[in-house]
Every structure is written in C-alpha cells, then in structure tokens.
Design a protein around this motif. Structure first.
Motif, PDB file in Angstrom:
ATOM      1  N   VAL A 230     -24.715  46.229 -21.701  1.00 11.73           N
ATOM      2  CA  VAL A 230     -23.721  45.799 -20.635  1.00 11.73           C
ATOM      3  C   VAL A 230     -24.212  44.988 -19.522  1.00 11.73           C
ATOM      4  O   VAL A 230     -23.695  44.287 -18.778  1.00 11.73           O
ATOM      5  CB  VAL A 230     -22.625  46.786 -20.125  1.00 11.73           C
ATOM      6  CG1 VAL A 230     -21.924  47.266 -21.504  1.00 11.73           C
ATOM      7  CG2 VAL A 230     -23.561  47.668 -19.907  1.00 11.73           C
ATOM      8  N   HIS A 244     -22.211  45.216 -13.386  1.00 11.18           N
ATOM      9  CA  HIS A 244     -21.279  45.839 -14.272  1.00 11.18           C
ATOM     10  C   HIS A 244     -20.589  47.161 -14.002  1.00 11.18           C
ATOM     11  O   HIS A 244     -21.402  48.092 -13.156  1.00 11.18           O
ATOM     12  CB  HIS A 244     -21.857  46.003 -15.665  1.00 11.18           C
ATOM     13  CG  HIS A 244     -20.826  46.377 -16.873  1.00 11.18           C
ATOM     14  ND1 HIS A 244     -19.940  47.477 -17.034  1.00 11.18           N
ATOM     15  CD2 HIS A 244     -20.218  45.284 -17.649  1.00 11.18           C
ATOM     16  CE1 HIS A 244     -19.275  47.161 -17.794  1.00 11.18           C
ATOM     17  NE2 HIS A 244     -19.315  46.050 -18.485  1.00 11.18           N
ATOM     18  N   TYR A 246     -19.515  49.931 -15.182  1.00  7.83           N
ATOM     19  CA  TYR A 246     -20.066  50.984 -15.936  1.00  7.83           C
ATOM     20  C   TYR A 246     -21.615  51.370 -15.301  1.00  7.83           C
ATOM     21  O   TYR A 246     -21.749  52.279 -15.127  1.00  7.83           O
ATOM     22  CB  TYR A 246     -20.238  50.585 -17.553  1.00  7.83           C
ATOM     23  CG  TYR A 246     -20.793  51.774 -18.195  1.00  7.83           C
ATOM     24  CD1 TYR A 246     -20.284  53.018 -18.253  1.00  7.83           C
ATOM     25  CD2 TYR A 246     -22.081  51.550 -18.590  1.00  7.83           C
ATOM     26  CE1 TYR A 246     -20.883  54.087 -19.002  1.00  7.83           C
ATOM     27  CE2 TYR A 246     -22.832  52.542 -19.474  1.00  7.83           C
ATOM     28  CZ  TYR A 246     -22.236  53.836 -19.428  1.00  7.83           C
ATOM     29  OH  TYR A 246     -22.590  55.048 -20.218  1.00  7.83           O
ATOM     30  N   ALA A 274     -12.191  50.844 -19.815  1.00  8.24           N
ATOM     31  CA  ALA A 274     -12.647  49.392 -19.609  1.00  8.24           C
ATOM     32  C   ALA A 274     -13.716  48.881 -20.399  1.00  8.24           C
ATOM     33  O   ALA A 274     -13.688  47.966 -21.104  1.00  8.24           O
ATOM     34  CB  ALA A 274     -12.743  48.837 -18.086  1.00  8.24           C
ATOM     35  N   VAL A 275     -14.947  49.719 -20.348  1.00  8.30           N
ATOM     36  CA  VAL A 275     -15.998  49.404 -21.175  1.00  8.30           C
ATOM     37  C   VAL A 275     -15.807  49.537 -22.776  1.00  8.30           C
ATOM     38  O   VAL A 275     -16.267  48.976 -23.782  1.00  8.30           O
ATOM     39  CB  VAL A 275     -17.282  50.156 -20.619  1.00  8.30           C
ATOM     40  CG1 VAL A 275     -17.392  51.623 -21.058  1.00  8.30           C
ATOM     41  CG2 VAL A 275     -18.425  49.485 -21.415  1.00  8.30           C
ATOM     42  N   GLU A 278     -14.154  46.745 -24.040  1.00  6.95           N
ATOM     43  CA  GLU A 278     -15.167  45.441 -24.168  1.00  6.95           C
ATOM     44  C   GLU A 278     -15.693  45.596 -25.551  1.00  6.95           C
ATOM     45  O   GLU A 278     -15.858  44.800 -26.203  1.00  6.95           O
ATOM     46  CB  GLU A 278     -16.274  45.509 -22.901  1.00  6.95           C
ATOM     47  CG  GLU A 278     -15.891  45.225 -22.055  1.00  6.95           C
ATOM     48  CD  GLU A 278     -17.011  45.038 -20.775  1.00  6.95           C
ATOM     49  OE1 GLU A 278     -17.924  44.831 -21.267  1.00  6.95           O
ATOM     50  OE2 GLU A 278     -16.884  45.526 -19.538  1.00  6.95           O
ATOM     51  N   ALA A 281     -13.114  44.678 -28.089  1.00  6.44           N
ATOM     52  CA  ALA A 281     -13.075  43.116 -28.212  1.00  6.44           C
ATOM     53  C   ALA A 281     -14.398  42.618 -28.884  1.00  6.44           C
ATOM     54  O   ALA A 281     -14.363  41.667 -29.746  1.00  6.44           O
ATOM     55  CB  ALA A 281     -12.956  42.605 -26.963  1.00  6.44           C
ATOM     56  N   PHE A 282     -15.589  42.998 -28.654  1.00  7.49           N
ATOM     57  CA  PHE A 282     -16.682  42.537 -29.213  1.00  7.49           C
ATOM     58  C   PHE A 282     -16.798  42.867 -30.690  1.00  7.49           C
ATOM     59  O   PHE A 282     -17.087  41.841 -31.478  1.00  7.49           O
ATOM     60  CB  PHE A 282     -17.913  43.198 -28.591  1.00  7.49           C
ATOM     61  CG  PHE A 282     -19.260  42.918 -29.076  1.00  7.49           C
ATOM     62  CD1 PHE A 282     -19.967  42.109 -28.428  1.00  7.49           C
ATOM     63  CD2 PHE A 282     -19.680  43.329 -30.287  1.00  7.49           C
ATOM     64  CE1 PHE A 282     -21.220  41.549 -28.601  1.00  7.49           C
ATOM     65  CE2 PHE A 282     -20.930  42.914 -30.776  1.00  7.49           C
ATOM     66  CZ  PHE A 282     -21.736  41.998 -29.805  1.00  7.49           C
TER      67      PHE A 282
END
Length: 289
Positions: A230, A244, A246, A274-275, A278, A281-282
C-alpha cells in the motif's frame, strides 16, 4: 541498479486465496529495505519467495524475482538453488528451532561452505571462527564444539547472523530476527546486524512488525496489507508524512515510549474497511485481466 527486483509477484495457496498480490519492490546493493505490516500481511512470504523456500501448499502464479538481473523463477530448480545459495542467505526468526539440536554449532556453519560453495574444511572452519569473533562471541572454539541447547538465546541468534554472513552473500533476508529475544538482547542484536551489514555492504530485506526497528536500521520500506503493497517510500518520508491512511494509522498505533500515560491507539475500523475495499477492488481487477 537494484540487486533484487520483484515485479508483480503474486502467490496463492494452491486452489486457495491469494497471499501476495502483484508485489513490486527493489533493493539496491548495500541497501536495507524494511517490510512492515501486521501479522499475516505477507512480509515473510516475500522473503520465502525470494529464497525459494515457499511451502509446498503455495505457488507463484505470476511475476518476476530478479536477483542480480536473472529471473529466479525462470531457472530450473537446481540452477535456482545454486544461484540463491551463492548470493543470498537467511537470518530466521527463532534461533532455537533454526539450529539442529542434534548437531554441534561448527558443522552448522561450515557444511554449507564446504558442500555448496566448495570451500576446504580448514578454510571453512577458519571462516567460522573469524565470524564468531566478529559477532562478539568469546571463545569461538568452545562455541563451535557446543550444541545449541548449551547456549543462550542471544548467543544462538549471533550464531545465525554469523552463519548468514559466512559466504559473503550479496543479499540477506532477516525474518523478524529479534522477535524471540528479550528487549535488552534485541537492542544488541539490531546493533550487531546493522554493523555487519555496513561492514560487508550486504543488501538486507528486513521483515518486521516493529516500526521502531525500521527507523533504526532501514533506508526504505514497503508497507503491506493482505499481501498488497500500500506504500513504498523512504523511511525519512514515511515518518515525516505517510501517504496512505493505513500507513498513518500504523504509525499512530506505535506505542509512545516518551509518554507512558498515552494509551494504545488501534487502527480505526474505517481505515481497515477502506484498505479492505482496496484489496477487493484489486482482486476484481486482477480477475478481469
């Protein structure tokens, strides 16, 4: 030029979930790079992939691991082992389980030099004595004749450090090498590793969950969450202004030893959510090419 370059490395359990998600990072010759994140983030998995010691239940699905310009993943197994054995080494986490309890210390340092690198036995034994002296172990001859259980945890860890540097590798993976030690010994071992690394000019991939350790020994760091990088930045920039959310939360969660009354600050649930989004989505993007 980077001595170690990892490009889009993905690792997963066979018929299971991803463990590393297109990880990319570089380690220059003589550089110390930290890998940080919570337990299970994939830090040690990166080191194992580099050293070719992934568990049988795990497979690399894509990516490159370039060691001095050669992609290890494209080499036949025998050539890969030979190249890694000549160029890289490991400082493991637990000095008691890493050493064979049924063998004396001497052969555990010298056998690799003799059997893999072709040294003569006298040269390997002389090298072992010199290294034990360098890691500040008194009476090296007695220690080389000893069994692991006859030595303290701190001394066993010093032996593992000496063993890692024995063949003058260009890269060492240090997998949380102070976790099993008490705080006083941890400080001594960190100072020892930093001194050895500087004297030998070795690139070091330092796996840790301790940002205090990162601030003392690393020049650059990669922050991981769920096998995904990240943030990739210099240590100075990270502590000045992490990019970031995180990363910033990890830094805020670090105990403040200058203020004993300050309570521990957990990573906020909103940041975790939120992470995690991510990561989802990745994975969706990866599934669609």
């Amino acid at each position: 030029m980077s001595f170690l370059s990892i490009h889009n490395l993905s690792v997963r359990l066979k018929k299971g979930p991803p463990l590393l998600r297109r990880v990319s990072l570089d380690v220059a010759a003589g550089e110390v790079r930290g890998l940080v994140g919570e337990s299970g983030a994939g830090k040690s998995m990166i080191g194992k992939a580099v050293l070719g010691i992934l568990p049988p239940s795990v497979e690399v699905t894509e990516g490159e691991i370039l060691l001095d310009g050669v992609d290890l993943l494209k080499l036949p197994p025998a050539q890969r082992r030979k190249r890694i054995g000549a160029m890289a080494a490991l400082i493991p986490q637990d000095p008691l389980t890493a050493l064979n309890p049924s063998h004396r210390i001497g052969p555990q340092i010298t056998d690799r030099l003799v059997d893999i690198l072709g040294w003569t036995r006298p040269d390997a034994e002389a090298r072992a004595r010199a290294l034990l002296a360098e890691v500040q172990i008194p009476d090296p001859d007695r220690v080389l004749r000893s069994y692991p259980h006859e030595l303290s945890g701190g001394m066993r860890q010093r032996i593992l450090i000496a063993s890692a540097f024995a063949a003058e590798p260009k890269l060492i993976v240090a997998d949380e090498p102070t976790t099993a030690l008490d705080v006083t010994v941890q400080k001594q071992i960190l100072k020892l590793i930093a001194g050895m690394q500087a004297r030998h000019g070795t690139a070091l991939l330092f796996v840790t969950h301790d940002l205090g350790v990162v601030s003392k020994v690393c020049q650059r760091l990669s922050v991981l969450y769920a096998g995904m990088v990240v943030e990739d930045t210099s240590v100075a920039d990270f502590f000045a202004a992490p990019r970031h959310a995180y990363s910033a939360a990890l830094l805020d969660a670090t105990p403040k030893y200058t203020d004993p009354s300050a309570g521990l600050q957990p990573v906020p649930e909103a940041v975790i959510a939120a992470v995690q989004a991510e990561v989802v989505a990745f994975d969706r993007g990866a599934a669609h090419g």
